[in-house]
Write a protein that holds these residues in place. Sequence first.
Motif, PDB file in Angstrom:
ATOM      1  N   GLU A  49      -0.029  -0.136 -16.798  1.00 33.04           N
ATOM      2  CA  GLU A  49      -0.126   0.773 -17.942  1.00 33.04           C
ATOM      3  C   GLU A  49       0.887   0.417 -19.023  1.00 33.04           C
ATOM      4  N   PHE A  50       2.059  -0.048 -18.631  1.00 35.07           N
ATOM      5  CA  PHE A  50       3.051  -0.522 -19.599  1.00 35.07           C
ATOM      6  C   PHE A  50       2.594  -1.855 -20.185  1.00 35.07           C
ATOM      7  N   PHE A  51       2.065  -2.714 -19.331  1.00 34.68           N
ATOM      8  CA  PHE A  51       1.773  -4.091 -19.708  1.00 34.68           C
ATOM      9  C   PHE A  51       0.489  -4.234 -20.516  1.00 34.68           C
ATOM     10  N   TYR A  52      -0.526  -3.436 -20.237  1.00 29.36           N
ATOM     11  CA  TYR A  52      -1.846  -3.606 -20.847  1.00 29.36           C
ATOM     12  C   TYR A  52      -1.815  -3.664 -22.371  1.00 29.36           C
ATOM     13  N   PRO A  53      -1.107  -2.768 -23.078  1.00 23.54           N
ATOM     14  CA  PRO A  53      -1.097  -2.851 -24.541  1.00 23.54           C
ATOM     15  C   PRO A  53      -0.472  -4.141 -25.077  1.00 23.54           C
ATOM     16  N   LEU A  54       0.311  -4.832 -24.263  1.00 27.53           N
ATOM     17  CA  LEU A  54       0.976  -6.055 -24.695  1.00 27.53           C
ATOM     18  C   LEU A  54       0.134  -7.307 -24.479  1.00 27.53           C
ATOM     19  N   VAL A  55      -0.938  -7.212 -23.692  1.00 23.17           N
ATOM     20  CA  VAL A  55      -1.713  -8.392 -23.311  1.00 23.17           C
ATOM     21  C   VAL A  55      -2.261  -9.121 -24.534  1.00 23.17           C
ATOM     22  N   SER A  56      -2.665  -8.387 -25.563  1.00 23.68           N
ATOM     23  CA  SER A  56      -3.226  -9.039 -26.753  1.00 23.68           C
ATOM     24  C   SER A  56      -2.148  -9.749 -27.581  1.00 23.68           C
ATOM     25  N   ARG A  57      -0.889  -9.410 -27.373  1.00 21.33           N
ATOM     26  CA  ARG A  57       0.218 -10.065 -28.078  1.00 21.33           C
ATOM     27  C   ARG A  57       0.840 -11.069 -27.108  1.00 21.33           C
ATOM     28  N   LYS A  58       0.221 -12.235 -27.022  1.00 20.81           N
ATOM     29  CA  LYS A  58       0.562 -13.208 -25.982  1.00 20.81           C
ATOM     30  C   LYS A  58       2.028 -13.591 -25.930  1.00 20.81           C
ATOM     31  N   ASN A  59       2.641 -13.833 -27.084  1.00 19.28           N
ATOM     32  CA  ASN A  59       4.034 -14.282 -27.028  1.00 19.28           C
ATOM     33  C   ASN A  59       4.933 -13.202 -26.431  1.00 19.28           C
ATOM     34  N   ILE A  60       4.609 -11.942 -26.652  1.00 27.95           N
ATOM     35  CA  ILE A  60       5.424 -10.855 -26.098  1.00 27.95           C
ATOM     36  C   ILE A  60       5.129 -10.679 -24.608  1.00 27.95           C
ATOM     37  N   SER A  61       3.853 -10.598 -24.242  1.00 28.76           N
ATOM     38  CA  SER A  61       3.513 -10.370 -22.830  1.00 28.76           C
ATOM     39  C   SER A  61       3.951 -11.547 -21.956  1.00 28.76           C
ATOM     40  N   TYR A  62       3.685 -12.766 -22.398  1.00 25.77           N
ATOM     41  CA  TYR A  62       4.126 -13.930 -21.626  1.00 25.77           C
ATOM     42  C   TYR A  62       5.656 -14.021 -21.625  1.00 25.77           C
ATOM     43  N   GLY A  63       6.277 -13.656 -22.746  1.00 27.70           N
ATOM     44  CA  GLY A  63       7.739 -13.706 -22.825  1.00 27.70           C
ATOM     45  C   GLY A  63       8.406 -12.756 -21.844  1.00 27.70           C
ATOM     46  N   ILE A  64       7.901 -11.538 -21.753  1.00 26.67           N
ATOM     47  CA  ILE A  64       8.472 -10.556 -20.817  1.00 26.67           C
ATOM     48  C   ILE A  64       8.304 -11.039 -19.379  1.00 26.67           C
ATOM     49  N   LEU A  65       7.101 -11.524 -19.057  1.00 21.79           N
ATOM     50  CA  LEU A  65       6.868 -12.036 -17.706  1.00 21.79           C
ATOM     51  C   LEU A  65       7.758 -13.236 -17.411  1.00 21.79           C
ATOM     52  N   ALA A  66       7.847 -14.175 -18.364  1.00 16.99           N
ATOM     53  CA  ALA A  66       8.645 -15.385 -18.144  1.00 16.99           C
ATOM     54  C   ALA A  66      10.122 -15.045 -17.972  1.00 16.99           C
ATOM     55  N   HIS A  67      10.626 -14.098 -18.743  1.00 15.43           N
ATOM     56  CA  HIS A  67      12.030 -13.692 -18.597  1.00 15.43           C
ATOM     57  C   HIS A  67      12.276 -13.169 -17.178  1.00 15.43           C
ATOM     58  N   SER A  68      11.383 -12.300 -16.710  1.00 10.04           N
ATOM     59  CA  SER A  68      11.530 -11.738 -15.361  1.00 10.04           C
ATOM     60  C   SER A  68      11.407 -12.814 -14.296  1.00 10.04           C
ATOM     61  N   ILE A  69      10.463 -13.730 -14.478  1.00  9.66           N
ATOM     62  CA  ILE A  69      10.311 -14.843 -13.536  1.00  9.66           C
ATOM     63  C   ILE A  69      11.576 -15.695 -13.550  1.00  9.66           C
ATOM     64  N   GLY A  70      12.166 -15.888 -14.727  1.00 12.04           N
ATOM     65  CA  GLY A  70      13.405 -16.654 -14.836  1.00 12.04           C
ATOM     66  C   GLY A  70      14.508 -16.091 -13.964  1.00 12.04           C
ATOM     67  N   HIS A  71      14.593 -14.768 -13.890  1.00 10.44           N
ATOM     68  CA  HIS A  71      15.579 -14.144 -12.989  1.00 10.44           C
ATOM     69  C   HIS A  71      15.300 -14.522 -11.538  1.00 10.44           C
ATOM     70  N   LEU A  72      14.045 -14.452 -11.149  1.00 10.39           N
ATOM     71  CA  LEU A  72      13.682 -14.668  -9.752  1.00 10.39           C
ATOM     72  C   LEU A  72      13.807 -16.126  -9.327  1.00 10.39           C
ATOM     73  N   LEU A  73      13.656 -17.055 -10.258  1.00 14.52           N
ATOM     74  CA  LEU A  73      13.788 -18.474  -9.934  1.00 14.52           C
ATOM     75  C   LEU A  73      15.247 -18.890  -9.804  1.00 14.52           C
ATOM     76  N   GLU A  74      16.155 -18.128 -10.408  1.00  9.48           N
ATOM     77  CA  GLU A  74      17.590 -18.421 -10.323  1.00  9.48           C
ATOM     78  C   GLU A  74      18.044 -18.186  -8.883  1.00  9.48           C
ATOM     79  N   LYS A  75      18.610 -19.196  -8.260  1.00  9.93           N
ATOM     80  CA  LYS A  75      18.943 -19.070  -6.831  1.00  9.93           C
ATOM     81  C   LYS A  75      20.030 -18.032  -6.567  1.00  9.93           C
ATOM     82  N   ASP A  76      20.908 -17.816  -7.539  1.00 12.25           N
ATOM     83  CA  ASP A  76      22.001 -16.858  -7.331  1.00 12.25           C
ATOM     84  C   ASP A  76      21.738 -15.506  -7.977  1.00 12.25           C
ATOM     85  N   PHE A  77      20.478 -15.179  -8.283  1.00 13.84           N
ATOM     86  CA  PHE A  77      20.156 -13.906  -8.932  1.00 13.84           C
ATOM     87  C   PHE A  77      20.691 -12.735  -8.111  1.00 13.84           C
TER      88      PHE A  77
END
Length: 158
Positions: free
Chosen positions: A100-128
Motif C-alpha cells: 500500500e505504501f509502495f504501489y503509488p510509487l511504482v509509476s515513478r521508477k527512479n523513486i520506487s527502484y531507488g527506495i528498493l535499491a537503498h534497502s537492498i544496499g543495507h542487506l548486502l553490506e556484510k556488517d549491516f
Amino acid sequence: MKPILRIVLCSVLPLPMALFSPVSAQEIIKIDTAHRCLYTGANELESLYRFDASPEVEQMVREILEKTGQTQNFKLIHTNVPSIAAIRDGSKRYLLYNYEFFYPLVSRKNISYGILAHSIGHLLEKDFSGNTPQRQREESIADVFMGRALQALGLPLE
C-alpha cells in the motif's frame, strides 16, 4: 414482515461479495526488528503480518540484483510495515515492504527502484547492524549501492 426481510437481505447480500472478493492471506511472523533501517514510519514495529507477495515488487528486486551482479541474501516479504524495512535478525536478513505504501510509487521508477535499491544496499553490506553508532557509514554504503543500481537500470538520479 418487511423488517425481517430487510434484516435477512442485509445479512445475505454481503455473502456473494465475500465469496468473490480477492482476499489476501495473512499470517503473523516473528522477526527481531532491533537491527533495521526503516524508510519511513513508526520507530517501533509492532506485530508483523505476512501477506501474499507482489509480483511487481519481486520483479523489481530481481532486476536490481541482476543489473548490479548481486546475489539475493535476504527474504523479500510483503508485510504490514509502514513502508519498507531492511532487517537483520541474527544471521537472517529480510526486506519487508508494504505494498500500500509502495504501489503509488511504482509509476515513478527512479523513486520506487531507488527506495528498493537503498534497502537492498543495507542487506548486502556484510556488517549491516542498523545501530546508531554505525548509521552514517551504513547509510552512505546503501546510498552508493542505490546510485549504482539506478545507473545500471538506466534511471535518472533525481
